[in-house]
Design a protein around this motif. Structure first.
Motif, PDB file in Angstrom:
ATOM      1  N   TYR A 102      44.528  47.368  33.029  1.00 50.77           N
ATOM      2  CA  TYR A 102      43.426  46.688  33.715  1.00 50.77           C
ATOM      3  C   TYR A 102      43.965  45.560  34.596  1.00 50.77           C
ATOM      4  O   TYR A 102      43.524  45.390  35.750  1.00 50.77           O
ATOM      5  N   GLN A 103      44.921  44.797  34.077  1.00 50.67           N
ATOM      6  CA  GLN A 103      45.503  43.698  34.856  1.00 50.67           C
ATOM      7  C   GLN A 103      46.170  44.217  36.124  1.00 50.67           C
ATOM      8  O   GLN A 103      46.028  43.627  37.206  1.00 50.67           O
ATOM      9  N   LYS A 148      45.531  47.062  37.689  1.00 52.00           N
ATOM     10  CA  LYS A 148      44.505  47.630  38.575  1.00 52.00           C
ATOM     11  C   LYS A 148      43.760  46.542  39.338  1.00 52.00           C
ATOM     12  O   LYS A 148      43.448  46.703  40.525  1.00 52.00           O
ATOM     13  N   LYS A 149      43.468  45.425  38.670  1.00 47.01           N
ATOM     14  CA  LYS A 149      42.700  44.352  39.290  1.00 47.01           C
ATOM     15  C   LYS A 149      43.576  43.305  39.991  1.00 47.01           C
ATOM     16  O   LYS A 149      43.059  42.315  40.509  1.00 47.01           O
TER      17      LYS A 149
END
Length: 222
Positions: A30-31, A33-34
């Motif tokens: 997630y980190q 990707k964002k």
């Protein structure tokens, strides 16, 4: 099939630690990707707050959760290695870490955070979860080698996460990478840390040695 109390005492900690490992994988993904992933070498006054928040969620928050699990189970924290046994050795190792920090000579936000990161974001959470919590539980029921192998496997798997996530590896390459980490970073290194923990009777010895080994990379890189 009836599961014995001994088996439950091994399976539950193993299951909870496995869930932690899976959650960490998805949080890391997630980190990336964002665009929230900040390298330890890229820290500045502008992003240190974001870096700390992500590190808190991935490392310190799980420690709090496992501490609460230990307390709810009415187990004393000394069973998880939170003791001041071997005080002289602890003092010597901590002094070595301080000498490394001052010897590095980087007193910027990045330099200070690096010393904090390797000790309290990497070494302490990993040692507490994989040795203090998981190894201790398995060792109590099945002996040292079972504890070292089981905790070592789960300790090794996360070390393959970041390279695979950053490279966008397909599942089969991730599995191969993960398997390659199991022996060296996992069972072997984990077994050594478990042995240090058993011999010193305190988690702080493997924590400090773990931190010294990781932080030494900063000095040699410089």
């Amino acid at each position: 099939m009836v599961i014995t109390k001994k088996a439950k005492n091994i399976l539950l900690p193993t299951l909870l630690t496995s869930i932690y490992v899976i959650v960490i994988y998805f949080f890391m993904a997630y980190q990336v990707k964002k665009g929230l992933l900040i390298s330890i070498h890229e820290i500045s006054s502008f992003n240190v707050g974001t870096k700390f928040l992500c590190d808190f969620i991935s490392s310190l928050l799980p420690v709090i959760v496992f501490l609460l699990i230990t307390i709810v189970q009415k187990k004393p924290l000394k069973e998880a290695g939170i003791t001041l046994k071997s005080p002289i050795l602890i003092a010597v190792l901590f002094s070595v870490y301080l000498v490394m920090f001052f010897g590095n000579g980087d007193f910027t936000i990045r330099g200070i955070y690096e010393s904090f990161f390797y000790l309290l974001i990497v070494a302490f959470p990993e040692e507490f979860i994989f040795r203090g919590y998981l190894f201790t539980a398995v060792d109590r029921e099945a002996g040292f080698w079972a504890g070292a192998v089981i905790s070592g496997i789960l300790f090794g798997i996360p070390h393959a996460f970041m390279p695979s996530i950053l490279n966008g590896d397909p599942p089969w390459e991730f599995i191969l990478s993960m398997m390659s980490e199991l022996l060296g970073q996992g069972i072997l290194a984990g077994g050594i840390f478990a042995l240090l923990y058993k011999k010193s009777k305190t988690l702080f010895v493997p924590v400090l040695i773990h931190a010294i080994l990781d932080y030494s990379g900063v000095l040699f890189a410089g």
